[in-house]
Design an enzyme around this catalytic site. Structure first.
Site, mmCIF file in Angstrom:
data_model
loop_
_atom_site.group_PDB
_atom_site.id
_atom_site.type_symbol
_atom_site.label_atom_id
_atom_site.label_comp_id
_atom_site.label_asym_id
_atom_site.label_seq_id
_atom_site.Cartn_x
_atom_site.Cartn_y
_atom_site.Cartn_z
ATOM 1 N N GLU A 20 0.840 -1.201 0.000
ATOM 2 C CA GLU A 20 0.000 0.000 0.000
ATOM 3 C C GLU A 20 0.867 1.238 0.000
ATOM 4 O O GLU A 20 1.527 1.557 1.003
ATOM 5 C CB GLU A 20 -0.929 0.026 1.219
ATOM 6 C CG GLU A 20 -1.821 1.262 1.240
ATOM 7 C CD GLU A 20 -2.681 1.380 2.489
ATOM 8 O OE1 GLU A 20 -3.205 2.478 2.738
ATOM 9 O OE2 GLU A 20 -2.821 0.374 3.205
ATOM 10 N N ASP A 36 1.857 -14.098 13.139
ATOM 11 C CA ASP A 36 0.642 -14.707 12.577
ATOM 12 C C ASP A 36 -0.262 -13.586 12.070
ATOM 13 O O ASP A 36 -0.911 -12.892 12.856
ATOM 14 C CB ASP A 36 -0.066 -15.538 13.648
ATOM 15 C CG ASP A 36 -1.193 -16.392 13.086
ATOM 16 O OD1 ASP A 36 -1.768 -16.008 12.046
ATOM 17 O OD2 ASP A 36 -1.510 -17.430 13.692
ATOM 18 N N HIS A 64 -2.012 10.307 -0.943
ATOM 19 C CA HIS A 64 -2.283 9.063 -1.644
ATOM 20 C C HIS A 64 -2.174 9.235 -3.156
ATOM 21 O O HIS A 64 -1.778 8.288 -3.872
ATOM 22 C CB HIS A 64 -3.672 8.521 -1.264
ATOM 23 C CG HIS A 64 -3.667 7.839 0.075
ATOM 24 N ND1 HIS A 64 -3.706 8.539 1.262
ATOM 25 C CD2 HIS A 64 -3.603 6.518 0.410
ATOM 26 C CE1 HIS A 64 -3.689 7.681 2.266
ATOM 27 N NE2 HIS A 64 -3.615 6.461 1.775
#
Length: 428
Positions: free
Chosen positions: A122, A327, A418
């Site tokens: 991302e 995990d 972004h």
């Protein structure tokens, strides 16, 4: 997160380790640049050239950590290395790893300036957390405190009638010491810390809580609970009709209100006091506007039934987990948290983040994989006595991410960042 008197005493004993309480409290303070110079930032910020990449690799190696597996220069290891981490192994998925820092952490376990590896695809995520880390470090760092450390497994037992269920539950409560002994015969690294009981009609749910040392502990608590159930079934005065090793009450890999209240894994809280001038200079907004945004977002979180209210804690945790062999499914519970932003009487910004469900480990599991070991070594979080250190770094990192995203939303930089960082190469 309220805890029982028994747990509070255990937490206090573990934290003070025989030291005066005022000495321990004195550790939980900001560390200014005058007290300890801030190390350099990661070179080549927001540069994607081969030269910038080479400088960053040289920078990490200058910290005393070789990263041949991360850079792809090491030969691929024998497939047997993957045993215990994957079945039907065919190859490796590639997720790019970036570096954030320095991030100053003033914790009970993590104390110093850290460079934090994050694995993500991302765009803008690493840059955002790096900006927040720069802000926190300039403000003296994030103060972090690990409180409870417990991982639960919750078997269920089914009886004919409620009376038998009540008899069974009352008997189990009286067997606590015998159950602790059974766990000690099963593992050298974990211990039973509590047993909770819940009666629902003719069902009895037992919630076993374990301290799992420096392992994340998911497998450990499963093996220990299997041993406990064998012990219980061999000695119980009333046999169940049937039973299950896990009832779905433990909160394993899901966000639950019970884990939010009781804590699962390591419960960590982080705070920082950010001077107004830094907020204005780094985040391009004000403490008042950030406090206003927090209040609006908190109401929105409550109205939508969120368990915990935060901006994007899952982003930082998922990226850290991927890089460090944790995990990743545990992000579902680990990202439950509460962020709080307030304006102080002096006009500065107070920020706090509580993460009650951090399932992290510095030994075992995916930490055995080569790239995970390199990432953990960058933070000196590989091996014994380092899991709580990793948890406090995680809390400081995600507090940095919270400050950065709220600042971007308040200043109007969110969409622009972004647009600049979340896209690939410009079309030609």
């Amino acid at each position: 997160m309220p805890i029982s008197q028994h747990h509070a005493r255990n937490v206090t004993d573990r934290l003070v380790r025989g030291r005066p309480v005022d000495e321990v409290v004195g550790l939980l303070t900001d560390t200014s640049e005058e007290e300890r110079p801030v190390p350099p930032r990661v070179p080549g910020l927001r540069e994607w050239s081969a030269d910038a990449h080479a400088r960053r690799v040289e920078f990490v190696e200058g910290l005393g950590v070789e990263i041949p597996h991360l850079t792809g220069t090491a030969p691929r290891g024998d497939a047997s290395v993957m045993r215990g981490s994957i079945e039907n192994y065919i190859g490796m998925a590639q997720v790019p790893v970036g570096l954030v820092g320095p991030l100053r952490v003033n914790g009970m376990h993590a104390r110093g300036d850290f460079y934090v590896p994050l694995a993500t695809s991302e765009g803008a995520l690493v840059a955002s957390h790096d900006r927040g880390a720069h802000l926190l470090t300039a403000a003296g760092g994030a103060v972090c405190l690990t409180t409870t450390e417990q991982v639960q497994r919750a078997p269920a037992f089914v009886f004919e009638r409620m009376g038998q269920a009540a008899h069974f539950a009352a008997w189990v409560v009286g067997e606590y010491e015998a159950l602790k002994a059974a766990v000690s015969r099963t593992t050298r690294h974990g211990r039973l810390t509590d047993v909770g009981t819940h009666i629902e009609g003719n069902h009895v749910y037992l919630v076993f809580a374990f301290h799992t040392g420096d392992a994340a502990g998911q497998n450990m608590v499963t093996f220990c609970t299997a041993a406990l159930c064998e012990e219980i079934l061999a000695r119980t005065p009333v046999q169940p009709r049937y039973w299950f090793l896990e009832s779905n009450m433990s909160g394993d890999k899901k966000a639950t209100a019970l884990s939010f209240i009781q804590g699962r894994g390591r419960s960590v809280t982080a705070e920082a006091s950010i001077p107004r001038a830094l907020v204005e200079d780094v985040l391009h907004t004000t403490p008042e506007r950030m406090s206003d945004y927090w209040r609006v977002s908190f109401v929105a979180g409550v109205r939508t039934g969120s368990i915990g209210v935060n901006g994007h804690v899952a982003n930082g945790i998922a990226a850290l987990f991927l890089a460090c062999g944790q995990d990743v499914a545990c992000v579902s519970e680990a990202s439950v948290g509460v962020t709080r932003l307030e304006v102080t009487d002096q006009g500065d910004l107070y920020a706090a983040l509580s993460l009650p469900n951090l399932i992290v480990g510095s030994v075992g599991g995916g930490t055995r994989l080569p790239t995970a070991q390199e990432c953990l070594r960058i933070m000196d979080c590989l091996g014994d006595d380092r899991a709580s250190k990793l948890a406090e770094i995680c809390a400081a990192l995600t507090l940095a991410g919270e400050l950065s995203i709220v600042g971007a939303l308040c200043s109007g930089d969110f969409a622009r960042a972004h647009a600049a960082l979340g896209r690939g190469s410009p079309a030609r």
